[in-house]
Every structure is written in C-alpha cells, then in structure tokens.
Scaffold this motif. Sequence first.
Motif, PDB file in Angstrom:
ATOM      1  N   ARG A   1      18.495  22.865   7.174  1.00  0.00           N
ATOM      2  CA  ARG A   1      17.905  23.659   6.095  1.00  0.00           C
ATOM      3  C   ARG A   1      16.607  23.044   5.581  1.00  0.00           C
ATOM      4  NH1 ARG A   1      23.551  24.306   4.958  1.00  0.00           N
ATOM      5  NH2 ARG A   1      23.568  22.428   3.702  1.00  0.00           N
ATOM      6  N   GLY A   2      16.052  22.109   6.300  1.00  0.00           N
ATOM      7  CA  GLY A   2      14.810  21.511   5.854  1.00  0.00           C
ATOM      8  C   GLY A   2      15.048  20.392   4.858  1.00  0.00           C
ATOM      9  N   LEU A   3      13.989  19.842   4.349  1.00  0.00           N
ATOM     10  CA  LEU A   3      14.079  18.714   3.435  1.00  0.00           C
ATOM     11  C   LEU A   3      13.937  19.142   1.987  1.00  0.00           C
ATOM     12  CD1 LEU A   3      11.919  16.073   5.299  1.00  0.00           C
ATOM     13  CD2 LEU A   3      14.373  15.969   4.868  1.00  0.00           C
ATOM     14  N   TYR A   4      14.717  18.542   1.150  1.00  0.00           N
ATOM     15  CA  TYR A   4      14.633  18.602  -0.308  1.00  0.00           C
ATOM     16  C   TYR A   4      14.677  20.000  -0.908  1.00  0.00           C
ATOM     17  CZ  TYR A   4      13.040  13.966   0.886  1.00  0.00           C
ATOM     18  OH  TYR A   4      12.931  12.731   1.432  1.00  0.00           O
ATOM     19  N   GLN A   5      13.654  20.802  -0.719  1.00  0.00           N
ATOM     20  CA  GLN A   5      13.569  22.081  -1.424  1.00  0.00           C
ATOM     21  C   GLN A   5      14.702  23.027  -1.062  1.00  0.00           C
ATOM     22  OE1 GLN A   5      11.403  21.100   0.909  1.00  0.00           O
ATOM     23  NE2 GLN A   5      10.937  22.761   2.315  1.00  0.00           N
ATOM     24  N   ASP A   6      15.297  22.880   0.094  1.00  0.00           N
ATOM     25  CA  ASP A   6      16.360  23.774   0.512  1.00  0.00           C
ATOM     26  C   ASP A   6      17.747  23.167   0.367  1.00  0.00           C
ATOM     27  OD1 ASP A   6      14.515  25.726   1.168  1.00  0.00           O
ATOM     28  OD2 ASP A   6      14.308  25.017   3.212  1.00  0.00           O
ATOM     29  N   TRP A   7      17.828  21.983  -0.231  1.00  0.00           N
ATOM     30  CA  TRP A   7      19.125  21.344  -0.414  1.00  0.00           C
ATOM     31  C   TRP A   7      19.974  22.160  -1.362  1.00  0.00           C
ATOM     32  CZ3 TRP A   7      19.115  15.349  -1.153  1.00  0.00           C
ATOM     33  CH2 TRP A   7      18.724  14.744   0.051  1.00  0.00           C
ATOM     34  N   GLY A   8      21.257  22.123  -1.121  1.00  0.00           N
ATOM     35  CA  GLY A   8      22.215  22.750  -2.031  1.00  0.00           C
ATOM     36  C   GLY A   8      23.100  21.682  -2.644  1.00  0.00           C
ATOM     37  N   LEU A   9      24.168  22.117  -3.243  1.00  0.00           N
ATOM     38  CA  LEU A   9      25.075  21.184  -3.912  1.00  0.00           C
ATOM     39  C   LEU A   9      25.697  20.158  -2.968  1.00  0.00           C
ATOM     40  CD1 LEU A   9      26.783  23.571  -6.460  1.00  0.00           C
ATOM     41  CD2 LEU A   9      25.018  21.869  -6.900  1.00  0.00           C
ATOM     42  N   PRO A  10      26.091  20.513  -1.733  1.00  0.00           N
ATOM     43  CA  PRO A  10      26.674  19.482  -0.860  1.00  0.00           C
ATOM     44  C   PRO A  10      25.707  18.343  -0.556  1.00  0.00           C
ATOM     45  CG  PRO A  10      27.191  21.664  -0.023  1.00  0.00           C
ATOM     46  CD  PRO A  10      26.185  21.840  -1.129  1.00  0.00           C
ATOM     47  N   GLU A  11      24.467  18.679  -0.244  1.00  0.00           N
ATOM     48  CA  GLU A  11      23.472  17.638   0.045  1.00  0.00           C
ATOM     49  C   GLU A  11      23.200  16.800  -1.199  1.00  0.00           C
ATOM     50  OE1 GLU A  11      22.896  20.873   3.039  1.00  0.00           O
ATOM     51  OE2 GLU A  11      23.072  20.891   0.878  1.00  0.00           O
ATOM     52  N   ASP A  12      23.096  17.458  -2.354  1.00  0.00           N
ATOM     53  CA  ASP A  12      22.887  16.731  -3.610  1.00  0.00           C
ATOM     54  C   ASP A  12      24.026  15.750  -3.870  1.00  0.00           C
ATOM     55  OD1 ASP A  12      20.484  17.986  -4.197  1.00  0.00           O
ATOM     56  OD2 ASP A  12      21.395  19.452  -5.553  1.00  0.00           O
ATOM     57  N   ALA A  13      25.256  16.170  -3.611  1.00  0.00           N
ATOM     58  CA  ALA A  13      26.415  15.312  -3.844  1.00  0.00           C
ATOM     59  C   ALA A  13      26.382  14.082  -2.933  1.00  0.00           C
ATOM     60  CB  ALA A  13      27.709  16.095  -3.633  1.00  0.00           C
ATOM     61  N   VAL A  14      26.040  14.280  -1.668  1.00  0.00           N
ATOM     62  CA  VAL A  14      25.969  13.166  -0.725  1.00  0.00           C
ATOM     63  C   VAL A  14      24.829  12.228  -1.118  1.00  0.00           C
ATOM     64  CG1 VAL A  14      25.515  12.525   1.682  1.00  0.00           C
ATOM     65  CG2 VAL A  14      27.025  14.454   1.155  1.00  0.00           C
ATOM     66  N   TYR A  15      23.668  12.787  -1.396  1.00  0.00           N
ATOM     67  CA  TYR A  15      22.529  11.970  -1.798  1.00  0.00           C
ATOM     68  C   TYR A  15      22.858  11.172  -3.063  1.00  0.00           C
ATOM     69  CZ  TYR A  15      17.976  10.421  -3.229  1.00  0.00           C
ATOM     70  OH  TYR A  15      16.937   9.626  -3.621  1.00  0.00           O
ATOM     71  N   GLY A  16      23.468  11.824  -4.032  1.00  0.00           N
ATOM     72  CA  GLY A  16      23.823  11.156  -5.280  1.00  0.00           C
ATOM     73  C   GLY A  16      24.813  10.031  -5.069  1.00  0.00           C
ATOM     74  N   ALA A  17      25.814  10.271  -4.229  1.00  0.00           N
ATOM     75  CA  ALA A  17      26.813   9.229  -3.958  1.00  0.00           C
ATOM     76  C   ALA A  17      26.179   8.030  -3.260  1.00  0.00           C
ATOM     77  CB  ALA A  17      27.941   9.802  -3.108  1.00  0.00           C
ATOM     78  N   LEU A  18      25.300   8.284  -2.298  1.00  0.00           N
ATOM     79  CA  LEU A  18      24.653   7.189  -1.571  1.00  0.00           C
ATOM     80  C   LEU A  18      23.641   6.443  -2.427  1.00  0.00           C
ATOM     81  CD1 LEU A  18      24.181   8.954   1.853  1.00  0.00           C
ATOM     82  CD2 LEU A  18      25.421   6.806   1.503  1.00  0.00           C
ATOM     83  N   SER A  19      23.071   7.104  -3.402  1.00  0.00           N
ATOM     84  CA  SER A  19      22.033   6.495  -4.244  1.00  0.00           C
ATOM     85  C   SER A  19      22.586   5.823  -5.488  1.00  0.00           C
ATOM     86  CB  SER A  19      21.020   7.562  -4.669  1.00  0.00           C
ATOM     87  OG  SER A  19      20.394   8.121  -3.549  1.00  0.00           O
ATOM     88  N   ALA A  20      23.828   6.096  -5.827  1.00  0.00           N
ATOM     89  CA  ALA A  20      24.391   5.713  -7.124  1.00  0.00           C
ATOM     90  C   ALA A  20      24.201   4.251  -7.494  1.00  0.00           C
ATOM     91  CB  ALA A  20      25.871   6.079  -7.175  1.00  0.00           C
ATOM     92  N   ASP A  21      24.408   3.336  -6.582  1.00  0.00           N
ATOM     93  CA  ASP A  21      24.349   1.919  -6.943  1.00  0.00           C
ATOM     94  C   ASP A  21      23.183   1.178  -6.280  1.00  0.00           C
ATOM     95  OD1 ASP A  21      25.430   2.151  -4.423  1.00  0.00           O
ATOM     96  OD2 ASP A  21      27.075   0.753  -4.768  1.00  0.00           O
ATOM     97  N   LEU A  22      22.161   1.911  -5.898  1.00  0.00           N
ATOM     98  CA  LEU A  22      21.002   1.284  -5.252  1.00  0.00           C
ATOM     99  C   LEU A  22      19.903   1.001  -6.262  1.00  0.00           C
ATOM    100  CD1 LEU A  22      20.694   3.391  -1.982  1.00  0.00           C
ATOM    101  CD2 LEU A  22      21.699   1.114  -2.274  1.00  0.00           C
ATOM    102  N   PRO A  23      19.157  -0.077  -6.048  1.00  0.00           N
ATOM    103  CA  PRO A  23      18.034  -0.384  -6.942  1.00  0.00           C
ATOM    104  C   PRO A  23      16.860   0.566  -6.717  1.00  0.00           C
ATOM    105  CG  PRO A  23      18.091  -1.950  -5.139  1.00  0.00           C
ATOM    106  CD  PRO A  23      19.319  -1.073  -4.995  1.00  0.00           C
TER     107      PRO A  23
END
Length: 106
Positions: free
Chosen positions: A44-66
């Motif tokens: 679905r392309g990068l960023y602009q076409d993300w939906g809730l599943p991609e947001d959830a994965v990105y958020g989980a992977l980013s949660a504890d990173l500096p």
Amino acid sequence: MNAEAVFLAAYELISDPKMWIQGQSIDGAGRCCSVGAISNPGSRGLYQDWGLPEDAVYGALSADLPEDPADTLTPLAYFNDTHTHAEVIAHWRKTGEREGWLEKQS
C-alpha cells in the motif's frame, strides 16, 4: 491484514539479511529497512497509505527506542540504520514476543 499479519510478513522479509537494507525504506530490488518492511506486506505504499495495522506494528516496534539525536529519522529508522542486522532482528523478535505475535524462544 491485521497487525499480527503485517508484523509476521515484515519480520519474515527482513529476517533474511539479503533482503534487509539501511539508509532507505525500499530499494528497486525489493529489499527493505524496518520501516519499509512494515509497508511492503500490504503493498500500500509508504506512510500516507498506512492503516491501523501498520500503525500498531510501527508503534510497538518504536515504543522503547531512543530518538535520533539529529532529529532527521524516526526512532525505528534510526535504530535500523545504526545497528547490525542481528540487533535489528533481535529487537523485532523481542517486540513480537511482547505483543504475542511470535512465540517466546527458550
């Protein structure tokens, strides 16, 4: 796709060192960094076409990173670009286990 399916497809893709890159999201050969791999499974392309599943994965992977000290990259992109493939995959595995998307290794 739900978040677990996005995570598993992305994890499978970048687990192969030949398919993982640094410095760009996706290249012409289909190789991806961590951020590019999240968007790649749904095609679905990068960023602009993300939906809730991609947001959830990105958020989980980013949660504890500096944050990127230069403030030019997202935390996940910065981690991907400043760590080895083994370190990146270990972070993905830890996140997947914490979220219940991967079984815990003994």
